[in-house]
Scaffold this active site. Structure first.
Site: not given
Ligand code: GLU
Length: 585
Positions: A116, A406, A426, A470-471
């Site tokens: 990350r 992503t 991102e 993050s997700s």
């Molecule tokens: N930046 C987001 C994250 O790390 C992901 C963004 C995306 O999937 O569009 O959770």
């Protein structure tokens, strides 16, 4: 692509390239997303030895070429990522970060690696606030140097290869360098996104030259583009490893681009790059029926939230209701709301704040919270719970805004190693700063813009050296100690319900990998039901409204890629909402 669209794009890019401030109301000539309904009935790709599924055919093919040669999943992942950075530059690349789950078939061990992005040492909790302490507007924060975290992807690829690679490092670069030097065909999705984003892409010269002037020239010549600067960066990485990125001329250019970004500079210095490390993290695993569902722990909220949703649903009859019963979706949505309430309060980089991962995934805790889920009846309030274990401190809730970009890919190699990687810069096109052929991320806007609420600190506030929450939810599912499934998706915080939904579809409803991906999306994170427009899911809208939900119908642009590992057979699925494919042999 049809001639008319091509002509439209050329005209449009001409305008955009000519002025630094093109009209902001330009609309994409072709939608960037295809609705899921078009995909119904597609068959999964089956294979016996190896399989790769990724968001772009050229990237999947680069991985396949490595696997055909007998390379490992880790080798193939390097090749896939290097090509993605070229052909799907809006989503991931050398200037971004990623999480990897890797199953080592010989050692029978699951490893999760955290690549990350990291906040520079000069970053403070007020990074995204104005003089009055109010949060900046999202895109005012995103575009420029302020949002750029120290990239993790180059070090991550190197670490992955050092641990699990079998072919020489230099052998993994061939396809990407060749495509960058000889040129590749621009994809409709990339073109549509460039058209949509042209005003922001026009803001910085290097980005404007490549994405607007460069694309325009390429389109006039049939749509192939070269990226020689990227080829040079790849050669440096190939010859000198990730050090070539984190020190020396490339590092100096990254720092300069960030610090000199007109109107919105950042504070990154060379030492921030030199200090970057990949971290091995404890996998976040949760039991679900006969399975163990493993994902990425903090700083991602993905593994914990997916595990919580499943743990809550394990207490319901969702399996027998099936996908055609609105109660399945209502339960799924309400379970997701409960997981998101916990996520907003507790999840952040566990190197900075104690995150009660074990407490949040404790079956007793989830079973108690599941008592609020009632089939056919809307859950009134979804509030954070009070999990036990490892110092469950109270934090103020704060959702950080995440908009979808992503990429996710899955690989199974001939030896049975399994890899699931979600990779990002991102927002689409990240910070819009381009250095040496690649874009820099805007990952720092995944931190909360507010540092505290009513005097109570937010767990996911900005701090120097911290990694933004993050997700991303790269997932590997084990049964009897062996992997049976790998999957993941892009989609901002919608990643969590996309992945959880595909898991329910495969593990409970028996759908194959492709059918599970094609299933229209119905998600609920914060109370409002999001229903995928133009799909059969719209039939549930009146029923959900009757239960008292607010319903929003719109694009739900997942990019799910999955592989199911069946006895003697691999089964791959790719998301037709984007441009991905699965290839296997
Ligand atoms: N930046 C987001 C994250 O790390 C992901 C963004 C995306 O999937 O569009 O959770």
């Amino acid at each position: 692509m049809r001639r008319a669209i091509l002509a439209g794009l050329i005209g449009f890019l001409l305008t955009a390239a000519a002025s630094a401030q093109p009209a902001s109301d330009l609309v994409a000539p072709e939608p960037a997303t295809r609705p899921a309904a078009e995909n119904a009935g597609r068959q999964p790709v089956t294979a016996e030895k190896w399989l790769v599924a990724a968001a772009n055919p050229l990237a999947a093919e680069a991985g396949a070429a490595i696997l055909r040669k007998g390379g490992s999943a880790a080798d193939a992942a390097v090749a896939v990522q290097l090509v993605l950075g070229l052909v799907e530059p809006q989503s991931s690349g050398l200037g971004g970060g990623a999480f990897v789950l890797h199953w080592d078939a010989e050692a029978k061990r699951l490893v999760t690696l955290d690549g990350r992005e990291t906040a520079p040492r000069a970053a403070t909790p007020i990074l995204f606030q104005d003089e009055k302490g109010e949060p900046l507007k999202f895109y005012d924060a995103v575009v420029g140097g302020r949002s750029v975290g120290v990239p993790g992807t180059p070090r991550l690829l190197e670490a992955l290869h050092a641990r699990f690679g079998t072919l020489p490092w230099a052998d993994l670069f061939g396809t990407a360098i060749e495509l960058a030097e000889e040129g590749f065909q621009l994809s409709p999705r990339l073109l549509a996104l460039v058209a949509e984003d042209s005003a922001r892409l026009a803001r910085y010269p290097a980005t404007r030259d490549y994405f607007l002037s460069g694309f325009m020239r390429a389109l006039a010549e049939g749509g192939r583009i070269r990226n020689p600067a990227y080829a040079e960066t790849l050669k440096a990485l190939r010859d000198r490893g990730a050090d070539a990125f984190y020190s020396g001329a490339i590092a100096a250019d990254i720092v300069a681009a960030v610090r000199e970004a007109e109107g919105n500079p950042g504070a990154m210095v060379l030492q921030d790059l030199a200090a970057y490390t990949v971290k091995e993290r404890e996998p976040a695993c949760a039991p679900y029926r006969l399975y163990l569902v493993c994902g990425m722990g903090p700083p991602s909220s993905g593994g914990v939230a997916v595990g919580q949703i499943l743990g809550l649903l394990a207490e319901t009859e969702i399996a027998s209701f099936g996908p055609d019963d609105v109660r399945s979706w209502q339960l799924f949505g309400d379970a997701t709301r409960l997981a998101f309430a916990d996520r907003e309060r507790y999840l952040a980089d566990s190197d900075f704040v104690p995150v009660p991962v074990r407490g949040l995934l404790d079956p007793a805790y989830l079973s108690a919270r599941a008592a609020a889920l009632e089939p056919g009846r809307r859950l009134e309030e979804a509030e954070a719970g009070e999990p036990a274990w490892d110092h469950a401190l109270n934090w103020a809730e704060e959702p950080a805004l995440e908009l979808p970009s992503t990429s996710h890919f899955v690989i199974v190699d001939g030896e049975g190693d399994v890899l699931s990687m979600t990779t990002t810069i991102e927002n689409q096109f990240g910070s819009r700063l381009m250095v040496r052929g690649f874009l820099l991320n805007n990952e720092l806007t995944d931190f909360s813009f507010r540092s505290h609420r009513g005097g109570v600190p937010v767990a996911n506030r900005v701090e120097p050296g911290k990694r933004p929450r993050s997700s991303m939810a790269p997932t590997i599912v084990l049964k009897d100690g062996e992997p049976v499934l790998a999957l993941g998706s892009p989609g901002g915080s919608q990643i969590i319900p996309y992945v959880a939904q595909a898991l329910v579809a495969m593990l409970d409803w028996g759908l194959d990998a492709q059918a599970a991906i094609d299933l229209p999306h119905l998600t609920n994170r914060f109370g409002t039901f999001d229903v995928e427009a133009g799909t059969s899911a719209e039939r549930f809208v009146p029923m959900l409204k009757a239960m008292g939900y607010e319903v929003k119908t719109g694009e739900l642009n997942s990019g799910l890629h999955a592989v199911a590992i069946r006895p003697g057979r691999l089964e791959g699925g790719a998301d037709a909402r984007r441009e991905g494919i699965a290839i296997g042999e």
